[in-house]
Design a protein around this motif. Structure first.
Motif, PDB file in Angstrom:
ATOM      1  N   VAL A 136      43.736  38.755  49.701  1.00 51.99           N
ATOM      2  CA  VAL A 136      45.011  38.720  50.426  1.00 51.99           C
ATOM      3  C   VAL A 136      46.217  38.922  49.517  1.00 51.99           C
ATOM      4  CG1 VAL A 136      44.108  37.267  52.277  1.00 51.99           C
ATOM      5  CG2 VAL A 136      45.301  36.210  50.371  1.00 51.99           C
ATOM      6  N   TYR A 137      46.051  38.714  48.223  1.00 45.91           N
ATOM      7  CA  TYR A 137      47.177  38.862  47.298  1.00 45.91           C
ATOM      8  C   TYR A 137      47.167  40.177  46.518  1.00 45.91           C
ATOM      9  CZ  TYR A 137      48.183  34.009  48.251  1.00 45.91           C
ATOM     10  OH  TYR A 137      48.495  32.836  48.884  1.00 45.91           O
ATOM     11  N   GLY A 138      46.244  41.090  46.831  1.00 46.40           N
ATOM     12  CA  GLY A 138      46.159  42.323  46.061  1.00 46.40           C
ATOM     13  C   GLY A 138      45.491  42.078  44.710  1.00 46.40           C
ATOM     14  N   ASP A 139      45.576  43.073  43.852  1.00 47.15           N
ATOM     15  CA  ASP A 139      44.858  42.987  42.572  1.00 47.15           C
ATOM     16  C   ASP A 139      45.732  42.418  41.459  1.00 47.15           C
ATOM     17  OD1 ASP A 139      42.560  44.153  43.623  1.00 47.15           O
ATOM     18  OD2 ASP A 139      43.407  46.162  43.373  1.00 47.15           O
ATOM     19  N   LEU A 140      45.111  41.684  40.539  1.00 50.50           N
ATOM     20  CA  LEU A 140      45.781  41.276  39.306  1.00 50.50           C
ATOM     21  C   LEU A 140      45.793  42.443  38.326  1.00 50.50           C
ATOM     22  CD1 LEU A 140      44.225  37.722  38.832  1.00 50.50           C
ATOM     23  CD2 LEU A 140      46.617  38.231  39.281  1.00 50.50           C
ATOM     24  N   GLU A 141      46.825  42.451  37.453  1.00 50.74           N
ATOM     25  CA  GLU A 141      46.964  43.567  36.514  1.00 50.74           C
ATOM     26  C   GLU A 141      46.076  43.392  35.285  1.00 50.74           C
ATOM     27  OE1 GLU A 141      48.555  46.272  37.163  1.00 50.74           O
ATOM     28  OE2 GLU A 141      49.214  45.457  39.095  1.00 50.74           O
ATOM     29  N   GLY A 142      45.932  42.170  34.832  1.00 52.45           N
ATOM     30  CA  GLY A 142      45.157  41.953  33.609  1.00 52.45           C
ATOM     31  C   GLY A 142      44.712  40.511  33.516  1.00 52.45           C
ATOM     32  N   THR A 143      44.217  40.108  32.344  1.00 54.74           N
ATOM     33  CA  THR A 143      43.669  38.757  32.227  1.00 54.74           C
ATOM     34  C   THR A 143      44.752  37.694  32.087  1.00 54.74           C
ATOM     35  OG1 THR A 143      43.387  39.195  29.892  1.00 54.74           O
ATOM     36  CG2 THR A 143      41.439  39.458  31.282  1.00 54.74           C
ATOM     37  N   ASP A 144      45.990  38.065  31.693  1.00 55.52           N
ATOM     38  CA  ASP A 144      47.066  37.079  31.561  1.00 55.52           C
ATOM     39  C   ASP A 144      47.843  36.894  32.852  1.00 55.52           C
ATOM     40  OD1 ASP A 144      46.358  36.794  28.950  1.00 55.52           O
ATOM     41  OD2 ASP A 144      47.844  38.229  28.208  1.00 55.52           O
ATOM     42  N   ASP A 145      47.575  37.765  33.821  1.00 50.89           N
ATOM     43  CA  ASP A 145      48.300  37.767  35.078  1.00 50.89           C
ATOM     44  C   ASP A 145      47.782  36.640  35.974  1.00 50.89           C
ATOM     45  OD1 ASP A 145      50.212  39.027  36.450  1.00 50.89           O
ATOM     46  OD2 ASP A 145      48.949  40.646  37.225  1.00 50.89           O
ATOM     47  N   LEU A 146      48.674  35.913  36.660  1.00 49.57           N
ATOM     48  CA  LEU A 146      48.238  34.824  37.532  1.00 49.57           C
ATOM     49  C   LEU A 146      48.906  34.921  38.896  1.00 49.57           C
ATOM     50  CD1 LEU A 146      48.556  31.722  35.173  1.00 49.57           C
ATOM     51  CD2 LEU A 146      46.436  32.811  35.923  1.00 49.57           C
ATOM     52  N   PHE A 147      48.210  34.504  39.940  1.00 52.39           N
ATOM     53  CA  PHE A 147      48.855  34.255  41.219  1.00 52.39           C
ATOM     54  C   PHE A 147      49.413  32.829  41.195  1.00 52.39           C
ATOM     55  CE2 PHE A 147      45.390  37.245  42.637  1.00 52.39           C
ATOM     56  CZ  PHE A 147      46.234  38.319  42.862  1.00 52.39           C
TER      57      PHE A 147
END
Ligand SMILES: NC(=O)c1ccc[n+]([C@@H]2O[C@H](COP(=O)([O-])OP(=O)(O)OC[C@H]3O[C@@H](n4cnc5c(N)ncnc54)[C@H](O)[C@@H]3O)[C@@H](O)[C@H]2O)c1
Length: 159
Positions: A136-147
């Protein structure tokens, strides 16, 4: 506490209910319409508990939800009812829009209506916990990215 669990006959919901009944003193009311994904046999070990109740109710049915809230008077909602298999949403999105969007909206509104009748203490303590998915939140860009709790929805499919 009394916890209203939706989708409690499903894969995760049934494990949540077994855990609550086996490892706490809390009570559960399981709201599930028993789609192809629901299986009450997953709850056979705890179904006789005095702290467990089952309501065969569709979360899109506002009147039935209001009956459940006024009968059971829960302290919290854990919302797991969903169309949960992403591949099915590609061929047939309608059931996903009904349950995941309209059903979640209907449950939120029924919860708010019930919540507005509670005392201030119970209002403050009440929680609506939506168990969902990263889809539901789409994709994360990388490993440091957080929802975070302020992240906007960016769904990538009808699921
Ligand atoms: N299973 C996983 O690995 C996984 C991973 C991440 C997130 N999730 C999310 O967790 C939630 C629960 O997943 P699951 O695997 O337990 O799902 P599931 O498909 O096993 O169970 C869903 C339950 O919801 C019930 N249900 C469906 N529509 C309903 C409706 N309109 N009214 C009432 N009940 C209805 C079904 O009868 C079933 O018992 C979903 O939101 C899913 O996306 C699951």
């Amino acid at each position: 506490m009394k916890i209203l669990v939706t989708g409690g006959a499903g894969f995760i919901g049934s494990a949540v209910i077994r855990n609550i009944i086996d490892n706490t003193q809390d009570s559960v009311v399981n709201v599930d319409s028993l789609t192809y994904a629901g299986n009450l046999e997953s709850l056979s070990l705890i179904e006789d508990s005095e702290r467990y109740a089952f309501e065969k109710v569709d979360i899109c049915n506002r009147a039935e939800l209001e009956r459940v809230f006024s009968t059971h008077k829960p302290d919290a909602v854990m919302h797991l009812a969903a169309e949960s298999h992403v591949d099915r949403s590609i061929d047939g999105p309608a059931a996903f829009i009904e349950t995941n969007i309209v059903g979640t909206y209907t449950l939120l509104e029924a919860t708010r209506s019930y919540w507005s009748t509670l005392s201030q203490d119970k209002k403050d303590a009440f929680r609506f916990h939506h168990i969902s998915t990263d889809e539901v939140y789409g994709d994360l860009e990388g490993t440091d990215d957080l929802f975070t709790e302020t992240t906007s929805y960016e769904p990538s499919s009808p699921y």
